[in-house]
Motif scaffolding. Structure first.
Motif, short mmCIF file in Angstrom:
data_model
loop_
_atom_site.label_atom_id
_atom_site.label_comp_id
_atom_site.label_asym_id
_atom_site.label_seq_id
_atom_site.Cartn_x
_atom_site.Cartn_y
_atom_site.Cartn_z
N ASN A 283 -6.16 35.51 39.89
CA ASN A 283 -6.19 34.47 40.92
C ASN A 283 -5.39 34.97 42.13
OD1 ASN A 283 -7.70 32.16 39.89
ND2 ASN A 283 -6.14 32.10 38.28
N ASN A 284 -6.10 35.56 43.06
CA ASN A 284 -5.47 36.24 44.19
C ASN A 284 -5.81 35.61 45.54
OD1 ASN A 284 -4.29 38.80 45.58
ND2 ASN A 284 -6.41 38.70 46.31
N HIS B 28 -4.40 27.91 47.23
CA HIS B 28 -3.50 28.60 46.30
C HIS B 28 -3.36 27.86 44.96
CE1 HIS B 28 -1.97 31.83 48.89
NE2 HIS B 28 -2.13 30.97 49.88
N THR C 25 -6.10 28.17 41.97
CA THR C 25 -5.66 28.75 40.71
C THR C 25 -6.03 27.85 39.54
OG1 THR C 25 -3.86 29.95 41.78
CG2 THR C 25 -3.64 29.54 39.41
N SER D 180 -8.96 28.96 36.79
CA SER D 180 -8.41 29.08 35.43
C SER D 180 -9.04 28.05 34.49
CB SER D 180 -6.90 28.90 35.46
OG SER D 180 -6.29 29.89 36.26
N HIS E 165 -2.00 35.30 37.74
CA HIS E 165 -1.90 34.51 38.96
C HIS E 165 -0.92 35.15 39.93
CE1 HIS E 165 -3.49 31.64 36.03
NE2 HIS E 165 -2.39 31.82 35.33
N THR F 59 1.84 34.67 42.40
CA THR F 59 2.86 33.78 42.94
C THR F 59 3.54 34.52 44.09
OG1 THR F 59 4.78 32.40 42.40
CG2 THR F 59 4.61 34.50 41.25
N ILE G 123 2.31 27.36 41.18
CA ILE G 123 1.50 28.29 40.37
C ILE G 123 2.31 28.83 39.20
CG2 ILE G 123 0.46 30.60 40.41
CD1 ILE G 123 -0.61 29.88 43.22
N SER H 253 1.18 28.28 35.43
CA SER H 253 0.97 29.41 34.53
C SER H 253 1.69 29.21 33.20
CB SER H 253 1.45 30.70 35.20
OG SER H 253 1.33 31.80 34.32
N SER I 40 -1.24 33.81 29.93
CA SER I 40 -1.16 33.47 31.35
C SER I 40 0.15 34.00 31.90
CB SER I 40 -1.24 31.94 31.51
OG SER I 40 -1.10 31.56 32.87
N CYS J 46 2.24 35.59 35.76
CA CYS J 46 2.28 35.62 37.21
C CYS J 46 2.78 36.98 37.71
CB CYS J 46 3.22 34.55 37.76
SG CYS J 46 2.58 32.86 37.63
#
Length: 306
Positions: free
Chosen positions: A101-102, A126, A130, A134, A151, A153, A174, A178, A192, A194
Motif C-alpha cells: 500500500n504505497n 492514505h 490502505t 487491504s 503499508h 507509514t 496506518i 496495520s 501485516s 509497515c
C-alpha cells in the motif's frame, strides 16, 4: 530464501507504482520472480487525475526485463476501485500473495490554514486507501491461508512534522490499522507490517526550501534512492518473512530501523486517588522529566544518512 527468484510464483499488487518508491518495488518484485499488478491513477501530487500512462510505463519496463505485469488505473480511495484491482490480480494471475500500500498524495499546509477538503483528500488516499485495498485483499488471502500486507507509514506521523496534519494523521493511523490487521488475521497466516521510507520521490520533491538548513536536508534526501526501500518490502512479501508481523520498520539510505510502538513510559500512584491539586503538585512534577519533546522527524534522525 533462494538467491535467484525469492518471489517466484507469487503475485504482488503495488499501489502508486507509476513512479518513485512504488515503481522501484514493482520492478524489484518482478526481478525477484513475482507477477506484478501495477496500480497508479496517474494523478498529480495533490491527487488530481492526469493520465494512466505511468502504470503502463512501469509494466513496459517489467516486461522488458522478462517479467509479468498488468497495469491498473483504479482509485484506492474508492472501495470499488480497491476491489477491482484485487479482482484483476486474481483474474490475471490466479492468486494474490502480497500487497504494498504505497499510493499517496500531499496537500501540505499549516493546520490553521488547512481546509476540510485538503484534510479529507489526503486521509482518503492514505488511510482509507490502505483499508480499502487491504480489506479487499484479505478475502482472497483468507481463502489461500496466507498473505502479506505491507503499508507505507511515515516518520511524519510516527514522530511529527510541520504543516502535515492531514498526512501525519493518516500515516499514524496506518500504523494502528496495520497492528489491528496483524492481530485479526494471524489465524489465516496473513501478516501485516509497515515501512516508513526515506527516499527522494515525487512526494518528497515538494518539500519547501526556505532556509540553508532545509536546503541541506533536501540535498541529503536526494541521495536516498527509492530502490533502497525495495529489499525490506521484498523480504516482508517473501516466505522468509512469514514470522514477521505487526512491526514498523524505517529505511533511510543504507540503514534499516525497527521503530518503537507506544508503551507506558512512567507512572505515579496515589492510594487515596487524585484531585486537581495533587495532580499539579505531585503527578506532573514526577512525570515531566519523561515528557516526549515537541520534535519533528528531522530531530530524531539528525545525522547524515550513510
Amino acid at each position: 530464501m533462494s538467491e535467484t527468484k525469492p518471489l517466484g510464483g507469487k503475485v504482488v499488487l503495488v499501489t502508486g507504482a507509476g513512479g518513485g518508491i512504488g515503481r522501484a518495488i514493482a520492478l524489484e518484485a518482478a526481478k525477484a520472480g513475482a507477477a506484478v499488478v501495477v496500480n497508479d491513477i496517474g494523478a498529480s501530487l495533490d491527487g488530481k487525475r492526469e493520465s494512466s500512462a505511468a502504470a503502463e510505463q512501469t509494466v513496459t519496463e517489467i516486461e522488458k526485463l522478462g517479467g509479468k505485469a498488468v497495469a491498473n488505473g483504479d482509485d484506492v480511495s474508492i472501495q470499488e476501485g480497491a476491489q477491482a484491482m484485487v479482482r484483476q490480480a486474481t483474474d490475471s494471475f490466479g492468486r494474490l500473495d502480497a500487497v504494498v500500500n504505497n499510493a499517496g498524495i500531499l496537500r501540505d499546509c499549516f493546520f490553521h490554514k488547512m481546509t476540510y477538503e485538503d484534510f479529507d483528500a489526503v486521509v482518503k488516499v492514505h488511510l482509507y486507501g490502505t483499508f480499502n485495498v487491504s480489506r479487499a485483499a484479505a478475502d482472497v488471502m483468507r481463502e489461500q491461508g496466507s498473505g502479506s500486507l505491507i503499508h507505507m507509514t511515515s516518520t511524519s506521523g510516527l514522530i511529527g512534522n510541520l504543516a502535515q496534519a492531514n498526512y501525519s494523521a493518516a500515516k499514524l493511523g496506518i500504523a494502528a490499522l496495520s497492528k489491528s490487521i496483524a492481530l485479526d488475521l494471524q489465524r489465516w497466516n496473513i501478516r501485516s507490517n509497515c515501512i516508513a521510507p526515506f527516499a527522494w520521490s515525487r512526494m518528497t520533491s515538494s518539500i519547501k526550501v526556505d532556509s540553508p538548513e532545509q536546503e541541506a536536508r533536501v540535498n541529503r534526501m536526494k541521495e536516498m534512492a527509492p530502490e533502497k526501500i525495495a529489499p525490506i518490502a521484498l523480504y516482508l512479501a517473501s516466505d522468509e518473512g512469514a514470522d514477521t508481523t505487526g512491526q514498523i520498520f524505517a529505511v533511510r539510505n543504507n540503514e534499516i530501523f525497527l521503530m518503537s510502538q507506544p508503551r507506558p513510559v512512567r507512572s505515579v500512584h496515589r492510594g487515596e486517588g487524585w484531585d486537581l491539586d495533587s495532580v499539579r503538585s505531585h503527578a506532573i512534577p514526577a512525570l515531566r522529566s519523561s515528557y516526549v519533546p515537541l520534535d519533528v522527524s528531522a530531530d530524531a534522525f539528525s545525522w547524515d544518512p550513510v
